[in-house]
Design an enzyme around this catalytic site. Sequence first.
Site, PDB file in Angstrom:
ATOM      1  N   THR A 106     -10.730   1.514   6.583  1.00 31.84           N
ATOM      2  CA  THR A 106      -9.483   2.209   6.254  1.00 31.84           C
ATOM      3  C   THR A 106      -9.748   3.603   5.687  1.00 31.84           C
ATOM      4  OG1 THR A 106      -7.651   2.157   4.681  1.00 31.84           O
ATOM      5  CG2 THR A 106      -9.583   0.942   4.043  1.00 31.84           C
ATOM      6  N   ASP A 107      -8.763   4.479   5.829  1.00 28.54           N
ATOM      7  CA  ASP A 107      -8.867   5.810   5.201  1.00 28.54           C
ATOM      8  C   ASP A 107      -8.726   5.720   3.675  1.00 28.54           C
ATOM      9  OD1 ASP A 107      -6.149   5.197   5.084  1.00 28.54           O
ATOM     10  OD2 ASP A 107      -5.470   7.058   6.031  1.00 28.54           O
ATOM     11  N   GLU A 108      -8.274   4.552   3.177  1.00 32.23           N
ATOM     12  CA  GLU A 108      -8.037   4.437   1.734  1.00 32.23           C
ATOM     13  C   GLU A 108      -9.328   4.508   0.925  1.00 32.23           C
ATOM     14  OE1 GLU A 108      -5.085   1.529   0.640  1.00 32.23           O
ATOM     15  OE2 GLU A 108      -4.167   1.616   2.628  1.00 32.23           O
ATOM     16  N   TYR A 124      -8.309  -3.309  -3.246  1.00 35.31           N
ATOM     17  CA  TYR A 124      -8.446  -3.397  -1.782  1.00 35.31           C
ATOM     18  C   TYR A 124      -9.384  -2.313  -1.263  1.00 35.31           C
ATOM     19  CZ  TYR A 124      -7.314  -2.359   3.096  1.00 35.31           C
ATOM     20  OH  TYR A 124      -7.403  -2.070   4.438  1.00 35.31           O
ATOM     21  N   LYS A 130     -13.131  -2.564   0.535  1.00 34.98           N
ATOM     22  CA  LYS A 130     -13.421  -2.045   1.879  1.00 34.98           C
ATOM     23  C   LYS A 130     -14.545  -1.007   1.803  1.00 34.98           C
ATOM     24  CE  LYS A 130     -11.551  -2.837   5.304  1.00 34.98           C
ATOM     25  NZ  LYS A 130     -11.754  -3.897   6.328  1.00 34.98           N
TER      26      LYS A 130
HETATM   27  P1  NAD Z   1      -3.896  -8.679   8.542  1.00 35.90           P
HETATM   28  O1  NAD Z   1      -3.782  -8.929   7.084  1.00 35.90           O
HETATM   29  O2  NAD Z   1      -2.677  -8.608   9.389  1.00 35.90           O
HETATM   30  O3  NAD Z   1      -4.841  -9.785   9.214  1.00 35.90           O
HETATM   31  C1  NAD Z   1      -6.057 -10.153   8.639  1.00 35.90           C
HETATM   32  C2  NAD Z   1      -6.587 -11.346   9.439  1.00 35.90           C
HETATM   33  O4  NAD Z   1      -7.868 -11.709   8.872  1.00 35.90           O
HETATM   34  C3  NAD Z   1      -5.698 -12.587   9.355  1.00 35.90           C
HETATM   35  O5  NAD Z   1      -5.562 -13.175  10.632  1.00 35.90           O
HETATM   36  C4  NAD Z   1      -6.449 -13.506   8.399  1.00 35.90           C
HETATM   37  O6  NAD Z   1      -6.232 -14.888   8.649  1.00 35.90           O
HETATM   38  C5  NAD Z   1      -7.889 -13.111   8.679  1.00 35.90           C
HETATM   39  N1  NAD Z   1      -8.764 -13.420   7.536  1.00 35.90           N
HETATM   40  C6  NAD Z   1      -8.542 -13.114   6.227  1.00 35.90           C
HETATM   41  N2  NAD Z   1      -9.533 -13.610   5.475  1.00 35.90           N
HETATM   42  C7  NAD Z   1     -10.406 -14.201   6.322  1.00 35.90           C
HETATM   43  C8  NAD Z   1     -11.627 -14.904   6.128  1.00 35.90           C
HETATM   44  N3  NAD Z   1     -12.164 -15.058   4.911  1.00 35.90           N
HETATM   45  N4  NAD Z   1     -12.275 -15.386   7.220  1.00 35.90           N
HETATM   46  C9  NAD Z   1     -11.744 -15.238   8.467  1.00 35.90           C
HETATM   47  N5  NAD Z   1     -10.574 -14.602   8.694  1.00 35.90           N
HETATM   48  C10 NAD Z   1      -9.914 -14.105   7.626  1.00 35.90           C
HETATM   49  O7  NAD Z   1      -4.741  -7.340   8.678  1.00 35.90           O
HETATM   50  P2  NAD Z   1      -4.609  -6.141   9.721  1.00 35.90           P
HETATM   51  O8  NAD Z   1      -3.496  -5.274   9.296  1.00 35.90           O
HETATM   52  O9  NAD Z   1      -4.650  -6.697  11.089  1.00 35.90           O
HETATM   53  O10 NAD Z   1      -5.965  -5.354   9.418  1.00 35.90           O
HETATM   54  C11 NAD Z   1      -7.147  -5.627  10.157  1.00 35.90           C
HETATM   55  C12 NAD Z   1      -8.268  -4.756   9.623  1.00 35.90           C
HETATM   56  O11 NAD Z   1      -7.882  -3.383   9.697  1.00 35.90           O
HETATM   57  C13 NAD Z   1      -8.620  -5.032   8.164  1.00 35.90           C
HETATM   58  O12 NAD Z   1     -10.025  -4.975   8.029  1.00 35.90           O
HETATM   59  C14 NAD Z   1      -7.961  -3.879   7.405  1.00 35.90           C
HETATM   60  O13 NAD Z   1      -8.674  -3.569   6.227  1.00 35.90           O
HETATM   61  C15 NAD Z   1      -8.051  -2.759   8.429  1.00 35.90           C
HETATM   62  N6  NAD Z   1      -7.009  -1.736   8.312  1.00 35.90           N
HETATM   63  C16 NAD Z   1      -5.697  -2.062   8.440  1.00 35.90           C
HETATM   64  C17 NAD Z   1      -4.736  -1.069   8.369  1.00 35.90           C
HETATM   65  C18 NAD Z   1      -3.263  -1.377   8.554  1.00 35.90           C
HETATM   66  O14 NAD Z   1      -2.442  -0.459   8.498  1.00 35.90           O
HETATM   67  N7  NAD Z   1      -2.866  -2.613   8.803  1.00 35.90           N
HETATM   68  C19 NAD Z   1      -5.107   0.261   8.142  1.00 35.90           C
HETATM   69  C20 NAD Z   1      -6.453   0.555   7.985  1.00 35.90           C
HETATM   70  C21 NAD Z   1      -7.405  -0.446   8.103  1.00 35.90           C
HETATM   71  P1  TYD Z   2       1.806  -0.304   2.684  1.00 35.35           P
HETATM   72  O1  TYD Z   2       2.478  -0.593   3.984  1.00 35.35           O
HETATM   73  O2  TYD Z   2       1.640  -1.408   1.693  1.00 35.35           O
HETATM   74  O3  TYD Z   2       0.404   0.350   3.067  1.00 35.35           O
HETATM   75  P2  TYD Z   2      -0.693   1.112   2.111  1.00 35.35           P
HETATM   76  O4  TYD Z   2      -0.405   0.788   0.712  1.00 35.35           O
HETATM   77  O5  TYD Z   2      -1.971   0.485   2.586  1.00 35.35           O
HETATM   78  O6  TYD Z   2      -0.573   2.556   2.459  1.00 35.35           O
HETATM   79  O7  TYD Z   2       2.572   0.866   1.982  1.00 35.35           O
HETATM   80  C1  TYD Z   2       2.795   2.121   2.630  1.00 35.35           C
HETATM   81  C2  TYD Z   2       3.461   3.037   1.639  1.00 35.35           C
HETATM   82  O8  TYD Z   2       4.789   2.544   1.378  1.00 35.35           O
HETATM   83  C3  TYD Z   2       2.777   3.073   0.284  1.00 35.35           C
HETATM   84  O9  TYD Z   2       2.883   4.386  -0.245  1.00 35.35           O
HETATM   85  C4  TYD Z   2       3.578   2.099  -0.559  1.00 35.35           C
HETATM   86  C5  TYD Z   2       4.973   2.244  -0.006  1.00 35.35           C
HETATM   87  N1  TYD Z   2       5.820   1.031  -0.049  1.00 35.35           N
HETATM   88  C6  TYD Z   2       7.115   1.125  -0.576  1.00 35.35           C
HETATM   89  O10 TYD Z   2       7.569   2.180  -1.038  1.00 35.35           O
HETATM   90  N2  TYD Z   2       7.885  -0.008  -0.560  1.00 35.35           N
HETATM   91  C7  TYD Z   2       7.431  -1.201  -0.080  1.00 35.35           C
HETATM   92  O11 TYD Z   2       8.190  -2.223  -0.124  1.00 35.35           O
HETATM   93  C8  TYD Z   2       6.109  -1.261   0.460  1.00 35.35           C
HETATM   94  C9  TYD Z   2       5.559  -2.567   1.004  1.00 35.35           C
HETATM   95  C10 TYD Z   2       5.342  -0.118   0.464  1.00 35.35           C
END
Ligand code: NAD
Ligand code: TYD
Length: 350
Positions: A131-133, A156, A160
């Site tokens: 993630t960019d975070e 989180y 990461k």
């Molecule tokens: P998600 O939370 O939707 O899904 C995570 C999946 O991982 C789930 O299916 C869960 O069952 C599985 N999982 C969790 N713990 C596990 C374990 N111990 N063993 C096996 N499986 C396990 O997540 P996502 O949004 O699909 O994100 C996927 C990846 O992308 C993550 O690594 C996250 O850090 C990264 N990421 C996500 C975003 C975003 O916007 N969603 C942005 C940047 C990076």
């Molecule tokens: P989120 O989707 O949780 O992603 P991240 O925290 O990883 O960026 O949140 C996106 C942005 O939206 C973040 O600045 C938090 C804000 N947010 C709200 O204002 N209200 C909400 O109910 C949620 C879930 C997030």
Amino acid sequence: MKNLLVTGGCGFIGLNFIRYLFDETDFDGRIINFDALTYAANPMSLQDIATTYGDRYVFIKGDIQDRDAVASVFKTYAVDSVCHFAAESHVDRSIARPDEFIQTNIIGTYNLLQAARDQGDQLIRFHHISTDEVYGSLGAEGLFKETTSYKPNSPYSASKASSDHLVRAYNKTYGLPVTTSNCSNNYGPYQFPEKLIPLIMLNALNGQPLPIYGDGKQVRDWLYVRDHCTAIWSIMQNGNDGEVYNVGGRNEMQNINVVHLMCKALDEMADALPDGAPRDSLVIYVKDRPGHDRRYAIDCSKIERELGWAPKESFETGLAKTIHWYLDNAEWVRQVRTGDYQRWIEEHYA
Ligand code: NAD
Ligand code: TYD
């Protein structure tokens, strides 16, 4: 890549990636989807893939925290490549209960790296999704580059960041053929309604409050999930060992503007609320998230220049596709809202 291990393939991005590989690329190998089925997983979303692709799709319920289970899957399926999505992924949950984030994101990644290393020359690609975070928070100006120093602010992002360092070390120390991508906020079909866009979508459709943390002026760079999937596949095929690629949507927007755009689009595309009120009227400002990062924005010029990738969707086009998907998939929405998807998991994977 004949035997590709996808971890976390029942989560939002992982399942979109599996669908993309089977439906839209010339990938002709087997995918082994290893997922612990936490609250964020929805294997029902892949039932059609399981039916259509038969032996080329294997699902294993397993936890990356379990070192023996991880080692066993590598050996049993002669894993030659890995795309590692599995993680605890929600910042708010990491603030409330960091423990699982440490265990899954750090120890789980370590277990995978060890098992990958044990494959020797058979292992040709370990791609790590991050993630960019990890870079922390930006001021009004500037962009995250691959060279930006790490300054994670939440449990989180710290977990990461730790996993990214382990992945890097396994390349430098043991020569493991790793690549890493750090992407911005994804949105699109099948996203669990705890993140901003799907939460606002479902609440707005149902006439429920739309919570905005703090002043709502935090900025995120929105990446349509299908664009992310094309970037990952491009890196897995053509990225250089040991390299990191930032992936972003070139779509910076303040949270409050995201919510306004969504309300306007939903007023046009969905049925009106029972009282006829515009959905903007549902917005409420709530207490801010502790340690809330103010702005994320990605410089994705490296992957554009070196691999010829670019995001296809603007926020407007990606959002329209996303809204259409949620409106067209009312049964999926119902199952997620009512928790029926979890009852289905209990019945099928007890
Ligand atoms: P998600 O939370 O939707 O899904 C995570 C999946 O991982 C789930 O299916 C869960 O069952 C599985 N999982 C969790 N713990 C596990 C374990 N111990 N063993 C096996 N499986 C396990 O997540 P996502 O949004 O699909 O994100 C996927 C990846 O992308 C993550 O690594 C996250 O850090 C990264 N990421 C996500 C975003 C975003 O916007 N969603 C942005 C940047 C990076
Ligand atoms: P989120 O989707 O949780 O992603 P991240 O925290 O990883 O960026 O949140 C996106 C942005 O939206 C973040 O600045 C938090 C804000 N947010 C709200 O204002 N209200 C909400 O109910 C949620 C879930 C997030």
